[in-house]
Write a protein that holds these residues in place. Structure first.
Motif, PDB file in Angstrom:
ATOM      1  N   ARG A 139      17.886  50.320  66.238  1.00 34.78           N
ATOM      2  CA  ARG A 139      18.499  50.335  67.565  1.00 34.78           C
ATOM      3  C   ARG A 139      17.806  51.350  68.475  1.00 34.78           C
ATOM      4  O   ARG A 139      17.466  52.451  68.048  1.00 34.78           O
ATOM      5  CB  ARG A 139      19.983  50.719  67.447  1.00 34.78           C
ATOM      6  CG  ARG A 139      20.827  49.715  66.684  1.00 34.78           C
ATOM      7  CD  ARG A 139      22.128  50.329  66.224  1.00 34.78           C
ATOM      8  NE  ARG A 139      21.913  51.316  65.164  1.00 34.78           N
ATOM      9  CZ  ARG A 139      22.888  51.901  64.462  1.00 34.78           C
ATOM     10  NH1 ARG A 139      24.147  51.612  64.718  1.00 34.78           N
ATOM     11  NH2 ARG A 139      22.610  52.785  63.530  1.00 34.78           N
ATOM     12  N   THR A 140      17.645  50.946  69.727  1.00 33.71           N
ATOM     13  CA  THR A 140      17.197  51.859  70.774  1.00 33.71           C
ATOM     14  C   THR A 140      17.454  51.193  72.106  1.00 33.71           C
ATOM     15  O   THR A 140      17.487  49.953  72.200  1.00 33.71           O
ATOM     16  CB  THR A 140      15.707  52.222  70.632  1.00 33.71           C
ATOM     17  OG1 THR A 140      15.379  53.259  71.561  1.00 33.71           O
ATOM     18  CG2 THR A 140      14.815  51.035  70.866  1.00 33.71           C
ATOM     19  N   GLU A 141      17.662  51.990  73.135  1.00 30.39           N
ATOM     20  CA  GLU A 141      17.901  51.486  74.490  1.00 30.39           C
ATOM     21  C   GLU A 141      19.066  50.503  74.528  1.00 30.39           C
ATOM     22  O   GLU A 141      19.034  49.492  75.249  1.00 30.39           O
ATOM     23  CB  GLU A 141      16.644  50.821  75.048  1.00 30.39           C
ATOM     24  CG  GLU A 141      15.428  51.725  75.106  1.00 30.39           C
ATOM     25  CD  GLU A 141      14.165  51.019  75.560  1.00 30.39           C
ATOM     26  OE1 GLU A 141      14.241  49.819  75.899  1.00 30.39           O
ATOM     27  OE2 GLU A 141      13.096  51.653  75.567  1.00 30.39           O
ATOM     28  N   ASN A 142      20.105  50.749  73.710  1.00 34.79           N
ATOM     29  CA  ASN A 142      21.312  49.912  73.665  1.00 34.79           C
ATOM     30  C   ASN A 142      21.041  48.491  73.173  1.00 34.79           C
ATOM     31  O   ASN A 142      21.825  47.582  73.433  1.00 34.79           O
ATOM     32  CB  ASN A 142      21.972  49.839  75.052  1.00 34.79           C
ATOM     33  CG  ASN A 142      22.283  51.212  75.604  1.00 34.79           C
ATOM     34  OD1 ASN A 142      22.908  52.031  74.926  1.00 34.79           O
ATOM     35  ND2 ASN A 142      21.821  51.470  76.826  1.00 34.79           N
ATOM     36  N   ARG A 143      19.917  48.339  72.458  1.00 34.59           N
ATOM     37  CA  ARG A 143      19.560  47.019  71.953  1.00 34.59           C
ATOM     38  C   ARG A 143      19.029  47.134  70.526  1.00 34.59           C
ATOM     39  O   ARG A 143      18.711  48.221  70.062  1.00 34.59           O
ATOM     40  CB  ARG A 143      18.509  46.367  72.864  1.00 34.59           C
ATOM     41  CG  ARG A 143      19.038  46.026  74.242  1.00 34.59           C
ATOM     42  CD  ARG A 143      17.954  45.559  75.184  1.00 34.59           C
ATOM     43  NE  ARG A 143      17.035  46.623  75.561  1.00 34.59           N
ATOM     44  CZ  ARG A 143      16.090  46.497  76.483  1.00 34.59           C
ATOM     45  NH1 ARG A 143      15.941  45.337  77.099  1.00 34.59           N
ATOM     46  NH2 ARG A 143      15.291  47.503  76.787  1.00 34.59           N
ATOM     47  N   LEU A 144      18.945  45.992  69.876  1.00 33.26           N
ATOM     48  CA  LEU A 144      18.471  45.944  68.497  1.00 33.26           C
ATOM     49  C   LEU A 144      17.090  45.296  68.459  1.00 33.26           C
ATOM     50  O   LEU A 144      16.856  44.268  69.104  1.00 33.26           O
ATOM     51  CB  LEU A 144      19.437  45.138  67.619  1.00 33.26           C
ATOM     52  CG  LEU A 144      19.156  45.110  66.114  1.00 33.26           C
ATOM     53  CD1 LEU A 144      19.294  46.513  65.508  1.00 33.26           C
ATOM     54  CD2 LEU A 144      20.111  44.134  65.415  1.00 33.26           C
ATOM     55  N   PHE A 145      16.192  45.913  67.680  1.00 29.48           N
ATOM     56  CA  PHE A 145      14.826  45.406  67.573  1.00 29.48           C
ATOM     57  C   PHE A 145      14.478  45.119  66.116  1.00 29.48           C
ATOM     58  O   PHE A 145      14.892  45.854  65.204  1.00 29.48           O
ATOM     59  CB  PHE A 145      13.834  46.408  68.166  1.00 29.48           C
ATOM     60  CG  PHE A 145      13.939  46.545  69.654  1.00 29.48           C
ATOM     61  CD1 PHE A 145      13.128  45.789  70.486  1.00 29.48           C
ATOM     62  CD2 PHE A 145      14.866  47.409  70.227  1.00 29.48           C
ATOM     63  CE1 PHE A 145      13.217  45.898  71.867  1.00 29.48           C
ATOM     64  CE2 PHE A 145      14.970  47.524  71.595  1.00 29.48           C
ATOM     65  CZ  PHE A 145      14.149  46.760  72.427  1.00 29.48           C
ATOM     66  N   ASN A 146      13.739  44.062  65.923  1.00 28.17           N
ATOM     67  CA  ASN A 146      13.196  43.678  64.618  1.00 28.17           C
ATOM     68  C   ASN A 146      11.858  44.414  64.478  1.00 28.17           C
ATOM     69  O   ASN A 146      10.903  44.104  65.174  1.00 28.17           O
ATOM     70  CB  ASN A 146      13.008  42.163  64.583  1.00 28.17           C
ATOM     71  CG  ASN A 146      12.434  41.651  63.280  1.00 28.17           C
ATOM     72  OD1 ASN A 146      11.933  42.410  62.462  1.00 28.17           O
ATOM     73  ND2 ASN A 146      12.488  40.335  63.095  1.00 28.17           N
ATOM     74  N   THR A 147      11.776  45.387  63.566  1.00 30.52           N
ATOM     75  CA  THR A 147      10.615  46.284  63.575  1.00 30.52           C
ATOM     76  C   THR A 147       9.916  46.386  62.219  1.00 30.52           C
ATOM     77  O   THR A 147      10.487  46.057  61.178  1.00 30.52           O
ATOM     78  CB  THR A 147      11.028  47.707  64.002  1.00 30.52           C
ATOM     79  OG1 THR A 147      11.738  48.340  62.933  1.00 30.52           O
ATOM     80  CG2 THR A 147      11.889  47.698  65.249  1.00 30.52           C
ATOM     81  N   ALA A 148       8.691  46.878  62.303  1.00 30.92           N
ATOM     82  CA  ALA A 148       7.930  47.309  61.125  1.00 30.92           C
ATOM     83  C   ALA A 148       7.761  48.821  61.236  1.00 30.92           C
ATOM     84  O   ALA A 148       7.252  49.312  62.248  1.00 30.92           O
ATOM     85  CB  ALA A 148       6.578  46.623  61.073  1.00 30.92           C
TER      86      ALA A 148
END
Length: 643
Positions: free
Chosen positions: A92-101
């Protein structure tokens, strides 16, 4: 690095959906297995910390909080390992969820790469939970109170190694992030993925990975989800695939319940050489690379006792299996097309070929016959000339005559003995002295005959010399070195043998087949020295300059990749293990480089001829070298090699 190789791995662990701490135990175990194998960089599948198939659980704070805790535990528990590792996790960052490596090494998180292109069609619904990296506003992300670099165009650099990351769907778009990362310097691309299985999809995926590695002139390491993902609607078979510049190096079995660790080596040196030589690689970069790329340094481990696991082909010019048939047909088509154009342009009525009963002249005659057939010109208009000399044996003479006759070509026999003896008398040379003058005068006499007959008959002299002979300078200057069109100039000796054998088994009648197969079995020789007391060939080329299979191997790696002699030596040891000892390889490697530099003057004035493969020595195209270049640097490096 070891001779430019970087050992990489694609890992497919067992997962349990939403069980973060179970998942990181499996990830850690595979990391330790990889460390024992000397792996330097590795990747795990997309969202491997949580599993990919959590669906609306991705909106649960319990899952997301524990995913971060599990990540930190994994990073801390593997602090004793120096493998650069990429693992998938939702953050999570910037009030959103990201699919990350997340990239980490030695107990430290180095950076985070979010997915750019979210798949949101048919069975995919990633936009339900995740946000694209294109909407990011901040260049960092906070994980458990610490700030880390965050960008979809991060590069991880260590010396000549530059690593870029993309995630699953990123590969499938028209301009993948990896294309831009490659132009920014990435020479290894890792893709962490969760791609489900469908009929026919795997073959398409494999070709896509190989093609993208070729477009990027890069290594490509792909790790995709396997056993343990939810099977509610989809099945994940577990794919670990490693490719390099269009070539598949290693892949895992699919549909197995076992964890997978696919290991191979990426050759950074050859990739960088190809990028440097291919000066169109960076064309158009100015218009595409508007975004700044952040680089992060990492330490690459160089373990002792390096072992190369990827195969090294001892015969790089000759494919095996079904590919050999296709290659042979394509080579003949190229040679025939080139010669046909030259015959029509020159308005030639005949083609003149000197036939010795050896491999090269046999191949030249076969190409000429195929060309006349394609042009619907009678084979009788081809003149095959056999020119017996002091070293001609009964075996080669009979094979030459039988082949010419069985192919329906016009036969001429012109002995060179009397002409050479007269020439020795003219220049006051003792014919009992079998020196270079004795040998070369015969080759030049034969060439004179061929040229003059071609003039008489309004024809072209078809050259017979091959690529290996040109590399070693194993040709008489202005003798067999010269012709009016050299059809074999791009064909290495090892491939000549396969081409003749292929024709014998696929394209000719029984009489020609038997003759061709005996030619294949005849020792390679210029036959310029008289035969032994039993009438057998006394002068064997490979006894004098070394085995052609070694020289062709050296030639390929030297010209195709610009490799150091030390690297060629290392690769040859693996390729020819059990066939040649180190001392033999080193001896002929020295001979190769010594002769290659000494004999450039012959290559600077070669006749026209078609380029066939990726390696050529034409002075008008692939190889332009000063005839007086010095070989000292190469020879000194060879001299320093240990046995």
């Amino acid at each position: 690095m070891n001779y430019g190789f970087v050992k990489v791995a694609a890992a497919v662990p067992h997962v349990q959906v939403a069980d973060c701490f179970y998942n990181i135990e499996k990830i850690e175990r595979l990391m330790r297995q990889a460390s024992e194998k000397g792996v330097q960089i590795m990747a795990f599948p997309e969202l491997a910390v949580t599993a990919y198939t959590c669906l609306d659980l991705f909106a649960q704070q319990t899952l997301l909080d524990n995913a971060e805790k599990a990540l930190l535990k994994l990073v801390n528990d593997t602090a004793d390992l120096d493998i650069l590792t990429f693992v998938g996790i939702p953050l999570r960052t910037e009030n959103r969820l990201f699919n990350t490596a997340v990239a980490f090494q030695g107990g430290r998180i180095l950076g985070v790469v979010p997915k750019t292109h979210l798949s949101n069609y048919k069975e995919f619904q990633e936009q339900r939970w995740f946000t694209s990296a294109l909407e990011l506003q901040k260049p960092t992300i906070n994980i458990c109170g610490q700030e880390y670099p965050l960008d979809n165009y991060l590069l991880f650099n260590s010396g000549h190694i530059s690593v870029g990351i993309e995630i699953c769907e990123d590969l499938w778009v028209p301009v993948p992030p990896s294309s831009l990362l490659a132009m920014k310097g990435a020479n290894i691309i890792f893709n962490i993925s969760a791609s489900n299985e469908l009929i026919g999809k795997h073959n398409y995926l494999s070709s896509l990975i190989c093609q993208q590695s070729a477009r990027c002139i890069a290594g490509y390491v792909y790790a995709s989800s396997g056993f343990g993902e939810s099977s509610t609607d989809l099945v994940f078979a577990g794919n670990g695939i490693i490719a390099e510049n269009g070539n598949l190096l290693a892949k895992s079995p699919r549909f197995t319940m076992e964890e997978q660790l696919v290991v191979s080596e990426i050759d950074i040196e050859t990739l960088q050489n190809d990028r440097m030589v291919n000066n169109s690689f960076m064309r158009g970069a100015a218009g595409l690379l508007k975004k700044e790329t952040q680089t992060i340094d990492f330490e690459v481990r160089v373990p002792g006792g390096f072992e190369l696991t990827r195969p090294v082909d001892p015969h790089p010019f000759t494919p095996s299996g079904d590919a050999l048939k296709e290659r042979c047909e394509e080579i003949f088509q190229i040679q025939v097309a080139g010669l046909a154009k030259r015959i029509l342009h020159a308005h030639a009525q005949t083609a003149v070929v000197g036939i010795s009963g050896g491999l090269d002249s046999t191949l030249a005659l076969l190409v000429t016959v195929m060309t006349f057939d394609a042009l619907k010109m009678p084979r009788e208009q081809i003149i095959g000339i056999t020119m017996p000399g002091f070293g001609t044996t009964g075996r080669t003479y009979n094979n030459a005559v039988n082949l010419i006759r069985s192919l329906g070509v016009t036969l001429k026999e012109i002995s060179i003995k009397e002409a050479c003896l007269q020439h020795f008398k003219d220049i006051n040379h003792d014919p009992s002295v079998h020196d270079v003058t004795y040998e070369n005068s015969q080759a030049r006499e034969r060439t004179q005959i061929l040229m003059d007959v071609a003039n008489q008959e309004n024809g072209l002299v078809i050259g017979t010399g091959d690529l290996s002979e040109l590399a070693l300078g194993w040709a008489t200057y202005n003798g067999d070195h010269m012709s009016m069109y050299g059809v074999n100039g791009s064909i290495p000796k090892t491939l000549v043998k396969y081409l003749v054998e292929w024709v014998a088994n696929n394209r000719v009648d029984e009489a020609s087949r038997l003759t061709l197969l005996d030619i294949v079995d005849t020792p390679i020789s210029p036959e310029l020295i008289p035969a032994d007391e039993n009438g057998n060939i006394k002068q064997k080329t490979e006894d004098l300059v070394g085995p052609y299979e070694l020289h062709d191997f050296f030639l390929y790696h030297f010209l195709r990749f610009g490799s150091h002699p030390s690297k060629i030596y290392f690769l040859a040891q693996k390729a020819f293990a059990g066939a040649y000892d180190n001392a033999t390889i080193k001896k002929w490697l020295y001979t190769f480089f010594r002769r290659f530099f000494q004999q450039q003057f012959k290559r600077s004035c070669l006749p026209d001829g078609p380029k066939v493969g990726s390696v050529s020595l034409s002075p008008r195209g692939d190889w332009r070298m000063p005839s007086d270049a010095v070989s000292r640097l190469w020879l000194e490096e060879i001299e320093s090699l240990s046995l």
